[in-house]
Motif scaffolding. Structure first.
Motif, short mmCIF file in Angstrom:
data_model
loop_
_atom_site.label_atom_id
_atom_site.label_comp_id
_atom_site.label_asym_id
_atom_site.label_seq_id
_atom_site.Cartn_x
_atom_site.Cartn_y
_atom_site.Cartn_z
N TYR A 1 68.27 64.68 20.55
CA TYR A 1 68.53 64.86 19.12
C TYR A 1 68.17 63.56 18.41
O TYR A 1 68.39 62.47 18.94
CB TYR A 1 70.01 65.20 18.85
N GLU A 2 67.63 63.70 17.19
CA GLU A 2 67.29 62.52 16.40
C GLU A 2 67.27 62.90 14.94
O GLU A 2 66.81 63.98 14.56
CB GLU A 2 65.92 62.01 16.83
N ASP A 3 67.80 62.02 14.11
CA ASP A 3 67.65 62.15 12.66
C ASP A 3 67.27 60.77 12.13
O ASP A 3 66.93 59.89 12.91
CB ASP A 3 68.92 62.73 12.00
N LYS A 4 67.33 60.57 10.82
CA LYS A 4 66.83 59.30 10.28
C LYS A 4 67.70 58.09 10.65
O LYS A 4 67.22 56.97 10.64
CB LYS A 4 66.65 59.38 8.76
N THR B 1 76.58 63.10 13.58
CA THR B 1 75.77 63.47 14.74
C THR B 1 76.63 63.95 15.89
O THR B 1 76.33 64.97 16.53
CB THR B 1 74.88 62.29 15.19
#
Length: 72
Positions: free
Chosen positions: A20-23, A65
């Motif tokens: 998982y990755e976001d900004k 997250t």
């Protein structure tokens, strides 16, 4: 990659266990831990330790997250 944490967590510079990755954050299955569900959530921005003046929005990003991946 001069961060001691990154050198330990990503010894060859690869993040092959990232799921998982976001900004602001990423979630990875920590190397050496094969237990189902054992996940490490980290900020992309580097801080020396938790006593640094980490902005509230960055701390909230970690919580967001964790909440998101816990529900999946």
């Amino acid at each position: 990659m001069n961060c001691p944490f990154c050198k330990t967590t990503f010894p060859l510079g690869s993040i092959d266990r990232k799921f998982y990755e976001d900004k602001n954050t990423m979630a990875i299955l920590e190397p050496g831990q094969d237990s189902r569900g054992y996940t490490l959530v980290i900020l992309k921005e580097h801080y020396e330790d938790l006593t640094d003046d980490i902005p509230d929005d960055k701390l909230f990003a970690i919580i967001k997250t964790v909440n998101k991946i816990a529900r999946e």
